[in-house]
Design an enzyme around this catalytic site. Structure first.
Site, mmCIF file in Angstrom:
data_model
loop_
_atom_site.group_PDB
_atom_site.id
_atom_site.type_symbol
_atom_site.label_atom_id
_atom_site.label_comp_id
_atom_site.label_asym_id
_atom_site.label_seq_id
_atom_site.Cartn_x
_atom_site.Cartn_y
_atom_site.Cartn_z
ATOM 1 N N HIS A 88 -27.030 36.082 -94.002
ATOM 2 C CA HIS A 88 -26.469 36.324 -92.663
ATOM 3 C C HIS A 88 -25.252 35.427 -92.433
ATOM 4 C CE1 HIS A 88 -27.070 37.595 -88.406
ATOM 5 N NE2 HIS A 88 -26.660 36.370 -88.101
ATOM 6 N N SER A 138 -29.293 32.261 -92.287
ATOM 7 C CA SER A 138 -27.965 32.170 -91.668
ATOM 8 C C SER A 138 -27.253 30.949 -92.218
ATOM 9 C CB SER A 138 -28.100 32.031 -90.157
ATOM 10 O OG SER A 138 -26.904 31.485 -89.648
ATOM 11 N N GLY A 142 -31.656 30.114 -89.401
ATOM 12 C CA GLY A 142 -30.587 29.165 -89.682
ATOM 13 C C GLY A 142 -31.143 27.766 -89.869
ATOM 14 N N HIS A 186 -22.491 39.216 -88.837
ATOM 15 C CA HIS A 186 -22.722 39.252 -87.393
ATOM 16 C C HIS A 186 -21.440 38.804 -86.696
ATOM 17 C CE1 HIS A 186 -25.287 37.360 -83.889
ATOM 18 N NE2 HIS A 186 -24.532 38.368 -83.488
ATOM 19 N N MET A 202 -17.727 33.606 -85.500
ATOM 20 C CA MET A 202 -17.484 33.301 -84.073
ATOM 21 C C MET A 202 -16.011 33.002 -83.838
ATOM 22 S SD MET A 202 -20.722 30.844 -83.290
ATOM 23 C CE MET A 202 -22.335 31.147 -84.016
ATOM 24 N N ASP A 230 -22.457 34.233 -89.674
ATOM 25 C CA ASP A 230 -22.165 34.174 -88.241
ATOM 26 C C ASP A 230 -20.683 33.935 -88.017
ATOM 27 O OD1 ASP A 230 -24.697 34.533 -86.850
ATOM 28 O OD2 ASP A 230 -25.329 32.788 -88.015
ATOM 29 N N MET A 246 -30.795 39.386 -79.919
ATOM 30 C CA MET A 246 -30.568 37.936 -79.870
ATOM 31 C C MET A 246 -31.736 37.285 -79.124
ATOM 32 S SD MET A 246 -27.764 37.187 -81.484
ATOM 33 C CE MET A 246 -27.999 35.434 -81.169
ATOM 34 N N GLY A 305 -23.853 31.545 -80.223
ATOM 35 C CA GLY A 305 -22.834 30.496 -80.237
ATOM 36 C C GLY A 305 -23.207 29.303 -81.100
ATOM 37 N N PHE A 306 -24.487 29.008 -81.181
ATOM 38 C CA PHE A 306 -24.896 27.801 -81.902
ATOM 39 C C PHE A 306 -26.218 28.016 -82.627
ATOM 40 C CE2 PHE A 306 -22.411 26.731 -78.195
ATOM 41 C CZ PHE A 306 -21.394 25.962 -78.753
ATOM 42 N N GLY A 307 -26.387 27.298 -83.723
ATOM 43 C CA GLY A 307 -27.668 27.296 -84.419
ATOM 44 C C GLY A 307 -28.599 26.286 -83.755
ATOM 45 N N GLY A 308 -29.849 26.334 -84.135
ATOM 46 C CA GLY A 308 -30.805 25.307 -83.718
ATOM 47 C C GLY A 308 -31.243 25.358 -82.269
ATOM 48 N N MET A 325 -19.496 37.819 -83.733
ATOM 49 C CA MET A 325 -19.530 37.362 -82.339
ATOM 50 C C MET A 325 -18.092 37.129 -81.912
ATOM 51 S SD MET A 325 -22.802 34.911 -82.790
ATOM 52 C CE MET A 325 -22.641 35.013 -84.565
ATOM 53 N N ASP A 353 -32.543 37.368 -84.070
ATOM 54 C CA ASP A 353 -31.674 36.250 -84.435
ATOM 55 C C ASP A 353 -31.724 35.149 -83.379
ATOM 56 O OD1 ASP A 353 -29.646 34.664 -85.412
ATOM 57 O OD2 ASP A 353 -28.074 36.176 -85.260
ATOM 58 N N GLY A 354 -32.178 33.965 -83.823
ATOM 59 C CA GLY A 354 -32.147 32.796 -82.951
ATOM 60 C C GLY A 354 -33.511 32.177 -82.739
HETATM 61 C C1 DX5 Z 1 -26.433 32.177 -83.125
HETATM 62 C C2 DX5 Z 1 -26.349 32.865 -84.463
HETATM 63 C C3 DX5 Z 1 -27.538 32.722 -85.296
HETATM 64 C C4 DX5 Z 1 -27.890 31.324 -85.651
HETATM 65 C C5 DX5 Z 1 -29.365 31.262 -85.754
HETATM 66 O O1 DX5 Z 1 -25.337 32.487 -82.370
HETATM 67 O O2 DX5 Z 1 -26.115 34.246 -84.299
HETATM 68 O O3 DX5 Z 1 -27.489 33.537 -86.463
HETATM 69 O O4 DX5 Z 1 -27.339 30.868 -86.828
HETATM 70 O O5 DX5 Z 1 -29.679 29.947 -85.968
HETATM 71 P P1 DX5 Z 1 -31.129 29.358 -85.724
HETATM 72 O O6 DX5 Z 1 -32.043 30.070 -86.665
HETATM 73 O O7 DX5 Z 1 -30.921 27.933 -86.027
HETATM 74 O O8 DX5 Z 1 -31.463 29.637 -84.285
HETATM 75 ZN ZN ZN Z 2 -26.341 35.546 -86.171
#
Ligand code: DX5
Ligand code: ZN
Length: 218
Positions: free
Chosen positions: A32, A7, A196, A65, A36, A34, A136, A141-144, A67, A174-175
């Site tokens: 991927h 991602s 990600g 993806h 948003m 993202d 999911m 909404g956020f990575g990490g 969102m 994902d996530g």
């Molecule tokens: C979250 C995204 C993910 C995100 C995953 O809303 O859809 O694709 O980037 O990130 P990690 O792998 O850091 O959880």
């Molecule tokens: Zn995603």
């Protein structure tokens, strides 16, 4: 074999193409994106322009993806920008069946994402229409973020359902996918795992992807 889709959300946006090249050198097939909108999820990221500019430089399968609210308005735009897979959220679609038809009309691969609190039963009557389900394993909404373990129960149930109905639907997760969680996700039945933070945040994306692949092949 299960595949990893890095991602770009956690990549260094000041040198995005370099980041793409690094994960491509680890042999990835999918990228991927993202997308948003600050409404469906509390964050704003990239739009179709970024997809389009990378399309000229990458032959990976672009996994988009969405969102976003009102995804119907953007399906053709993302397809024209170079998306191969277009995934919309079940929670964002009032007329999900129609939205899936719109994706299929563009000849993109049609995906539906479900949030951690959404039941797979809500997809029952559209299963024959879709190519991919994105489970999911964090709230979008956020990575990490930290992997939500009940996702494993959902993946297993989904795999059983798909097999029982003899359908050809890929399961993407994902996530929170990292070296600790990836093996159990594959074991539960995932075909495609998004990574990600685990791909981009240790400073060596090529090595990070290789380590994730090693984890699922050992
Ligand atoms: C979250 C995204 C993910 C995100 C995953 O809303 O859809 O694709 O980037 O990130 P990690 O792998 O850091 O959880
Ligand atoms: Zn995603």
């Amino acid at each position: 074999m299960a595949e990893i889709a890095p991602s770009l959300l956690s990549a260094d946006f000041s040198s995005l193409y370099e980041e793409v090249k690094k994960v491509e050198s680890a042999g990835i097939k999918y990228l991927h994106f993202d997308i948003m909108d600050g409404h469906f999820v509390p964050n704003l990221t990239i739009g179709a322009m970024v997809v389009k500019s990378l399309r000229k430089k990458s032959s990976a399968i672009f996994d988009v993806h969405l969102m976003i609210e009102n995804p119907d308005n953007y399906i053709e735009i993302f397809k024209d920008a170079g998306a191969d897979i277009i995934t919309v959220h079940q929670e964002a679609c009032v007329h999900l069946h129609r939205t899936i038809q719109l994706i299929k009309n563009t000849k993109a691969i049609a995906g539906v994402a479900i949030n951690p609190a959404t039941s797979i039963e809500l997809l029952e009557y559209i299963l024959p229409e879709i190519d991919l389900i994105l489970v999911m394993s964090v709230n979008p909404g956020f990575g990490g973020q930290k992997f939500i373990h009940t996702a494993l129960v959902k993946i297993r149930a989904l795999k059983t359902l798909i097999n029982r109905k003899k359908l050809n639907i890929k399961i993407e997760v994902d996530g929170g996918i990292n070296l600790e969680t990836i093996k159990s996700v594959v074991g539960a039945g995932a075909d495609l795992m998004v990574a990600g933070a685990a791909a981009f945040q240790n400073g060596d994306p090529q090595k990070a992807i290789q380590a994730l692949y090693a984890e699922i092949t050992k």
